[in-house]
Scaffold this active site. Structure first.
Site, short mmCIF file in Angstrom:
data_model
loop_
_atom_site.label_atom_id
_atom_site.label_comp_id
_atom_site.label_asym_id
_atom_site.label_seq_id
_atom_site.Cartn_x
_atom_site.Cartn_y
_atom_site.Cartn_z
N GLU A 189 -55.56 97.76 -49.24
CA GLU A 189 -55.61 97.00 -50.49
C GLU A 189 -55.74 95.50 -50.26
O GLU A 189 -55.99 94.75 -51.19
CB GLU A 189 -54.36 97.31 -51.35
CG GLU A 189 -53.05 96.68 -50.88
CD GLU A 189 -52.39 97.38 -49.69
OE1 GLU A 189 -53.00 98.29 -49.09
OE2 GLU A 189 -51.26 96.97 -49.35
N CYS A 219 -48.19 101.86 -45.42
CA CYS A 219 -47.18 101.16 -44.63
C CYS A 219 -45.75 101.59 -44.99
O CYS A 219 -45.36 102.70 -44.63
CB CYS A 219 -47.40 99.66 -44.78
SG CYS A 219 -46.71 98.72 -43.41
N HIS A 255 -52.96 98.26 -44.46
CA HIS A 255 -53.05 97.91 -45.88
C HIS A 255 -54.50 97.79 -46.34
O HIS A 255 -55.04 96.67 -46.37
CB HIS A 255 -52.37 96.56 -46.12
CG HIS A 255 -50.89 96.59 -45.95
ND1 HIS A 255 -50.02 96.82 -46.98
CD2 HIS A 255 -50.12 96.43 -44.85
CE1 HIS A 255 -48.79 96.80 -46.54
NE2 HIS A 255 -48.82 96.55 -45.24
N GLY A 288 -44.22 97.23 -48.27
CA GLY A 288 -43.08 96.39 -48.66
C GLY A 288 -42.00 96.61 -47.63
O GLY A 288 -42.25 96.54 -46.43
N1 GLN Z 1 -41.78 97.07 -41.77
C1 GLN Z 1 -41.73 97.59 -43.10
C2 GLN Z 1 -40.76 98.75 -43.23
O1 GLN Z 1 -40.24 99.18 -42.26
C3 GLN Z 1 -43.12 98.03 -43.55
C4 GLN Z 1 -44.05 96.85 -43.60
C5 GLN Z 1 -45.08 96.91 -44.66
O2 GLN Z 1 -45.03 97.73 -45.58
N2 GLN Z 1 -46.03 96.00 -44.58
O3 GLN Z 1 -40.51 99.22 -44.30
#
Ligand code: GLN
Length: 194
Positions: A175, A83, A173, A51
């Site tokens: 998932e 992520c 990811h 996220g």
């Molecule tokens: N770029 C997002 C961040 O810095 C991470 C991206 C992701 O979770 N898909 O939090």
């Protein structure tokens, strides 16, 4: 263990639904963590999804969940972070003084693949699983890792999956693909420590 494994999924923001699908497909029971009380529910493990790490961290603070979550993970609760979740766990974020939970001994670089390559898909080796599909979305990578951190996967000379004790983190990811082997790895290796 003859009951189902129970995994709590941080569901404040980001891509948590896909983790629920993957875990349910493996026969795990899941519940969403949306408020402080949810952190008291019995769980064998937790997921910190992808996220936006800054937003997720702010929501954790605003909802008074930040310190409890940090204490639970520091206390040894198995956690799988993807992520943005990896950024939340990291002890250091390159180029900034910002630290979120700061529990895992890694330095991560955010949005590390540049604008053009912000999102991409590869098949690459992951520890003993062999080739697995990996979807990267504005992903971080691990710039450096402490001595007690095991590197589980490297893509283009960059560390993209790590483990330290009760914590598993991937820059990509798992998932988002129907291949659930990394979630299975989490349950077997981190939750049950087989
Ligand atoms: N770029 C997002 C961040 O810095 C991470 C991206 C992701 O979770 N898909 O939090």
């Amino acid at each position: 263990m003859n009951r189902k494994v129970i995994i709590g999924i941080l569901a404040l923001q980001g891509g948590f639904i896909e983790h629920i699908r993957a875990l349910n497909a493996l026969g795990a029971e899941t519940f969403e963590i949306r408020k402080k009380d949810d952190l008291r529910k019995p769980a064998d493990g937790l997921i910190l999804p992808g996220g936006e790490s800054t937003t997720m961290s702010k929501l954790l603070t605003d909802l008074d969940m930040f310190n409890d979550l940090k204490a639970i993970i520091s206390g040894g609760m198995p956690v799988f972070a993807t992520c943005a979740g990896m950024i939340l766990l990291a002890r250091k974020i390159a180029g900034t003084q910002t630290v979120h939970l700061g529990i895992m001994d890694i330095t991560v670089k955010r949005n590390a693949y540049g604008r053009q390559l912000g999102s991409f898909f590869v098949h690459a080796p992951f520890q003993e699983l062999g080739m697995v599909p990996m979807t990267f979305i504005r992903a971080p990578f691990v710039e450096s890792a402490g001595a007690t951190v095991s590197v589980l996967s490297i893509v283009d000379d960059r560390i993209v999956a790590v483990r330290q004790g009760n914590m598993l983190a991937t820059a990509f990811h798992p998932e988002l693909n129907t291949d659930n082997r990394i979630h299975q790895y989490f349950i077997e290796k981190i939750v049950f420590r087989t």
